[in-house]
Design an enzyme around this catalytic site. Structure first.
Site, PDB file in Angstrom:
ATOM      1  N   LYS A 180       0.858  -1.181   0.000  1.00  0.00           N
ATOM      2  CA  LYS A 180       0.000   0.000   0.000  1.00  0.00           C
ATOM      3  C   LYS A 180       0.902   1.240   0.000  1.00  0.00           C
ATOM      4  O   LYS A 180       1.489   1.607   1.010  1.00  0.00           O
ATOM      5  CB  LYS A 180      -0.899   0.007   1.252  1.00  0.00           C
ATOM      6  CG  LYS A 180      -1.852   1.180   1.293  1.00  0.00           C
ATOM      7  CD  LYS A 180      -1.516   2.074   2.464  1.00  0.00           C
ATOM      8  CE  LYS A 180      -2.267   3.359   2.491  1.00  0.00           C
ATOM      9  NZ  LYS A 180      -1.740   4.399   1.587  1.00  0.00           N
ATOM     10  N   GLU A 255       9.776   1.624  10.491  1.00  0.00           N
ATOM     11  CA  GLU A 255      10.777   2.633  10.106  1.00  0.00           C
ATOM     12  C   GLU A 255      10.096   3.982  10.254  1.00  0.00           C
ATOM     13  O   GLU A 255       9.268   4.358   9.424  1.00  0.00           O
ATOM     14  CB  GLU A 255      11.208   2.419   8.648  1.00  0.00           C
ATOM     15  CG  GLU A 255      11.999   1.150   8.405  1.00  0.00           C
ATOM     16  CD  GLU A 255      13.411   1.235   8.949  1.00  0.00           C
ATOM     17  OE1 GLU A 255      13.899   2.344   9.220  1.00  0.00           O
ATOM     18  OE2 GLU A 255      14.030   0.173   9.125  1.00  0.00           O
ATOM     19  N   CYS A 289      13.605  11.079   6.049  1.00  0.00           N
ATOM     20  CA  CYS A 289      13.617  10.662   7.455  1.00  0.00           C
ATOM     21  C   CYS A 289      14.991  10.831   8.087  1.00  0.00           C
ATOM     22  O   CYS A 289      15.104  11.141   9.265  1.00  0.00           O
ATOM     23  CB  CYS A 289      13.158   9.216   7.571  1.00  0.00           C
ATOM     24  SG  CYS A 289      14.121   8.111   6.529  1.00  0.00           S
ATOM     25  N   GLU A 388       9.809  16.641  14.508  1.00  0.00           N
ATOM     26  CA  GLU A 388      10.512  16.324  13.266  1.00  0.00           C
ATOM     27  C   GLU A 388      10.098  17.356  12.216  1.00  0.00           C
ATOM     28  O   GLU A 388       8.920  17.454  11.867  1.00  0.00           O
ATOM     29  CB  GLU A 388      10.101  14.918  12.799  1.00  0.00           C
ATOM     30  CG  GLU A 388      10.791  14.514  11.523  1.00  0.00           C
ATOM     31  CD  GLU A 388      10.269  13.185  10.975  1.00  0.00           C
ATOM     32  OE1 GLU A 388       9.095  12.852  11.200  1.00  0.00           O
ATOM     33  OE2 GLU A 388      11.062  12.497  10.313  1.00  0.00           O
TER      34      GLU A 388
HETATM   35  P1  NAP Z   1       2.235   8.826   7.670  1.00  0.00           P
HETATM   36  O1  NAP Z   1       1.144   9.828   7.795  1.00  0.00           O
HETATM   37  O2  NAP Z   1       2.487   7.919   8.817  1.00  0.00           O
HETATM   38  O3  NAP Z   1       1.920   8.016   6.329  1.00  0.00           O
HETATM   39  C1  NAP Z   1       2.758   7.000   5.854  1.00  0.00           C
HETATM   40  C2  NAP Z   1       1.939   5.880   5.243  1.00  0.00           C
HETATM   41  O4  NAP Z   1       1.030   5.402   6.236  1.00  0.00           O
HETATM   42  C3  NAP Z   1       1.084   6.319   4.048  1.00  0.00           C
HETATM   43  O5  NAP Z   1       0.955   5.247   3.158  1.00  0.00           O
HETATM   44  C4  NAP Z   1      -0.259   6.620   4.713  1.00  0.00           C
HETATM   45  O6  NAP Z   1      -1.361   6.479   3.841  1.00  0.00           O
HETATM   46  C5  NAP Z   1      -0.294   5.529   5.763  1.00  0.00           C
HETATM   47  N1  NAP Z   1      -1.167   5.826   6.897  1.00  0.00           N
HETATM   48  C6  NAP Z   1      -1.699   7.021   7.278  1.00  0.00           C
HETATM   49  N2  NAP Z   1      -2.492   6.848   8.345  1.00  0.00           N
HETATM   50  C7  NAP Z   1      -2.459   5.523   8.660  1.00  0.00           C
HETATM   51  C8  NAP Z   1      -3.076   4.726   9.653  1.00  0.00           C
HETATM   52  N3  NAP Z   1      -3.878   5.254  10.570  1.00  0.00           N
HETATM   53  N4  NAP Z   1      -2.808   3.398   9.673  1.00  0.00           N
HETATM   54  C9  NAP Z   1      -1.980   2.857   8.767  1.00  0.00           C
HETATM   55  N5  NAP Z   1      -1.379   3.554   7.777  1.00  0.00           N
HETATM   56  C10 NAP Z   1      -1.607   4.879   7.736  1.00  0.00           C
HETATM   57  O7  NAP Z   1       3.622   9.487   7.365  1.00  0.00           O
HETATM   58  P2  NAP Z   1       3.916  10.762   6.499  1.00  0.00           P
HETATM   59  O8  NAP Z   1       3.862  11.918   7.396  1.00  0.00           O
HETATM   60  O9  NAP Z   1       3.123  10.770   5.270  1.00  0.00           O
HETATM   61  O10 NAP Z   1       5.424  10.408   6.076  1.00  0.00           O
HETATM   62  C11 NAP Z   1       6.502  10.995   6.623  1.00  0.00           C
HETATM   63  C12 NAP Z   1       7.000  10.238   7.851  1.00  0.00           C
HETATM   64  O11 NAP Z   1       7.631   9.029   7.426  1.00  0.00           O
HETATM   65  C13 NAP Z   1       8.069  11.004   8.584  1.00  0.00           C
HETATM   66  O12 NAP Z   1       7.868  10.884   9.967  1.00  0.00           O
HETATM   67  C14 NAP Z   1       9.353  10.306   8.169  1.00  0.00           C
HETATM   68  O13 NAP Z   1      10.429  10.460   9.050  1.00  0.00           O
HETATM   69  C15 NAP Z   1       8.889   8.905   8.052  1.00  0.00           C
HETATM   70  N6  NAP Z   1       9.828   8.137   7.227  1.00  0.00           N
HETATM   71  C16 NAP Z   1      10.632   7.218   7.833  1.00  0.00           C
HETATM   72  C17 NAP Z   1      11.564   6.512   7.081  1.00  0.00           C
HETATM   73  C18 NAP Z   1      12.487   5.497   7.713  1.00  0.00           C
HETATM   74  O14 NAP Z   1      13.045   4.677   6.973  1.00  0.00           O
HETATM   75  N7  NAP Z   1      12.668   5.497   9.033  1.00  0.00           N
HETATM   76  C19 NAP Z   1      11.661   6.743   5.710  1.00  0.00           C
HETATM   77  C20 NAP Z   1      10.828   7.695   5.139  1.00  0.00           C
HETATM   78  C21 NAP Z   1       9.904   8.389   5.913  1.00  0.00           C
HETATM   79  P3  NAP Z   1      -2.020   7.720   3.091  1.00  0.00           P
HETATM   80  O15 NAP Z   1      -0.958   8.274   2.196  1.00  0.00           O
HETATM   81  O16 NAP Z   1      -3.120   7.100   2.328  1.00  0.00           O
HETATM   82  O17 NAP Z   1      -2.447   8.664   4.159  1.00  0.00           O
END
Ligand code: NAP
Length: 487
Positions: A180, A255, A289, A388
């Protein structure tokens, strides 16, 4: 407001070896953050589609796990080759849906192809052990067994890198998978699926679903067929998944977010340090990240470092990532740009000085362009120090003692990455020992590579991707004890 054009194409999900529309026909428009136009419509499914995808993955699992690692590896290797052949085309799609400059997008596709190729080989090394016996006539061995069907959720900032780190090791280990991607960036992954299919992917082994994230996650959590969830995204959603995974005792890889310190010691050239810092910070607009996000510079070199940083940041070429020579594209969505404005205004109110940037670029009528921003006079309570940032903002602080800077670096709930700039081996080792982070770059702003483990400590996650650890995450260890016949 995004607009669809007459040429808007429609992309589909991939379930059980078929490209399919959502059961209820729903689609979602994917927006180009540089133009605010819709690039394409993507099928936007539901929990029912996810259930079908999990069932297909479960059906495919016995056949896939029986294939030898060599045969599975051939499909992964061929996928890597096709991704390389099509890197320009996939990179274009990635730039249009995500915003990053074309050169960064292409680098992402090539890095991901390397990940597929590396796991094509590493799958052959899922070794067990022969363990010496303590009682006569017994033999003890361990063998590796695939975890089962995997649900893989990834964010928008590296749509291909982050799915590749899940798909390649899962398939190499003999697992099947339901992917997904983020709702805003599914299109380039569709093209990677096309590569996998052409490489010989059997039906059901890898599936691509889209839809409301919570519904898909609930299906992954509640459907007993799904044995593991591999999630990359925010710490908040990661924690939610961890709570939800308890009932079914699902395996989890998480992650999550980071807030990486970048520490500059006085023995090294501050101008070279500034160049590396700017490169690491503004890559993908700071929406990384492992992006450095707190810059601690020794007070003896802070002035020189800061001046050079401002010069480098001002010289960066901002624009539509498809145009030649662009070094920074738009932020990926309007909300991200507004959050960045919020961080800057909070810092200003609490006494920060903006040395360059600090606002939406006024050179563009459309698109989410934010000027690369450098700030000083930073204090610990500013939001960009406690949250962050995920933004093109670079707060510079100073320090004078090694122990103090280690304490400052560790003063966060995160522990994903850290960067140290020094030529002094002793200092480098003290920092590597003292800093609480899963990834430490010494004079290296881009440490990620397929053969080395990637992941965080503290609230930055659980487990590691890439490296041998990245394969282990998709394997169970089975212990077999054999009592031999006497005589
Ligand atoms: P996010 O809101 O957690 O979304 C990431 C993924 O999770 C998307 O596919 C999103 O779907 C889905 N999602 C959203 N709400 C969810 C829920 N309640 N249950 C399950 N899945 C859900 O993260 P983001 O803000 O878009 O992304 C940035 C974050 O990712 C930052 O914190 C960054 O540091 C982290 N990140 C970490 C790494 C690593 O390797 N450690 C790498 C890259 C990014 P939708 O798009 O459909 O909402």
């Amino acid at each position: 407001m995004a607009t669809a054009t007459a040429t808007t194409t429609q992309k589909r999900m991939y379930i059980d070896g078929q490209w399919v529309v959502a059961e209820d026909g729903r689609t979602i428009g994917v927006i180009n953050p540089a133009t605010e136009n819709i690039v394409a419509e993507m099928a936007f499914g539901s929990r029912a589609d996810t259930k079908r995808a999990l069932a297909a993955a479960a059906k495919a699992m016995p056949g896939w796990m029986k294939q030898t690692p060599n045969d599975r590896g051939k499909i992964l290797k061929k996928t890597a080759d096709l991704m390389r052949d099509r890197a320009d085309a996939i990179a274009r799609t990635l730039t249009m849906e995500q915003g990053k400059p074309l050169a960064e997008a292409k680098a992402e596709i090539l890095h991901s192809a390397d990940t597929f190729e590396w796991f094509a080989e590493e799958g052959k090394r899922a070794y067990g052990q022969v363990i010496p016996n303590s009682q006569p006539g017994k033999k003890h061995v361990t063998i590796k067994h695939p975890v089962g069907v995997v649900g893989a959720i990834s964010p928008w900032n590296f749509p291909i890198t982050l799915q590749s780190r899940k798909i390649a090791p899962a398939l190499a280990a003999g697992c099947t998978i339901v992917c997904k991607p983020a709702s805003q960036t599914p299109l380039s992954l569709v093209q990677v699926f096309e590569c996998m299919i052409e490489a010989g992917l059997p039906a059901g082994v890898a599936n691509l679903v889209m839809g409301p994230a919570q519904d898909i996650a609930d299906e992954f959590l509640e459907n007993p067929v799904c044995r593991k969830i591999s999630f990359t995204g925010s710490t908040e959603v990661g924690k939610q998944l961890m709570r939800g995974a308890a009932d079914g005792l699902k395996r989890l890889s998480l992650e999550l977010g980071g807030h990486a310190p970048f520490i500059v010691f006085p023995d090294a050239d501050p101008e070279v340090g500034a160049k590396i810092a700017v490169m690491g910070k503004f890559r993908n607009n700071g929406q990384v990240c492992i992006a450095p996000s707190r810059f601690y510079v020794h007070k003896d070199v802070q002035k020189k470092f800061t001046e050079a940083t401002v010069d480098f940041a001002r010289a960066l070429k901002l624009g539509n990532g498809l145009d030649a020579g662009i070094e920074i594209g738009p932020m990926f969505e309007k909300k991200a740009m507004e959050n960045t404005l919020g961080l800057v205004s909070d810092a200003k109110q609490r006494g920060a000085s903006i040395l360059t940037g600090g606002k939406r670029s006024d050179r563009f009528n459309k698109g989410y362009f934010f000027e690369p921003t450098v700030l000083t006079n930073i204090s610990g309570e500013m939001k960009l120090m406690t949250e962050e940032p995920f933004a093109p903002v670079m707060p510079i602080l100073d320090f004078s003692k090694l122990d103090d800077v280690i304490a400052a670096a560790n003063n966060t709930r995160y522990g994903l990455a850290a960067y140290v700039f020094t030529n002094d081996l002793t200092v480098a080792w003290k920092m590597a020992d003292g800093i609480e982070a899963g990834i430490i770059g010494i004079n290296d702003p881009v440490p990620a590579t397929p053969q080395c483990p990637f992941g965080g400590m503290k609230e930055s996650g659980l487990g590691r991707e890439l490296g041998h650890e990245g394969l282990e995450a998709y394997l169970e260890t089975k212990y077999v004890s054999i009592k031999l016949r006497e005589g």
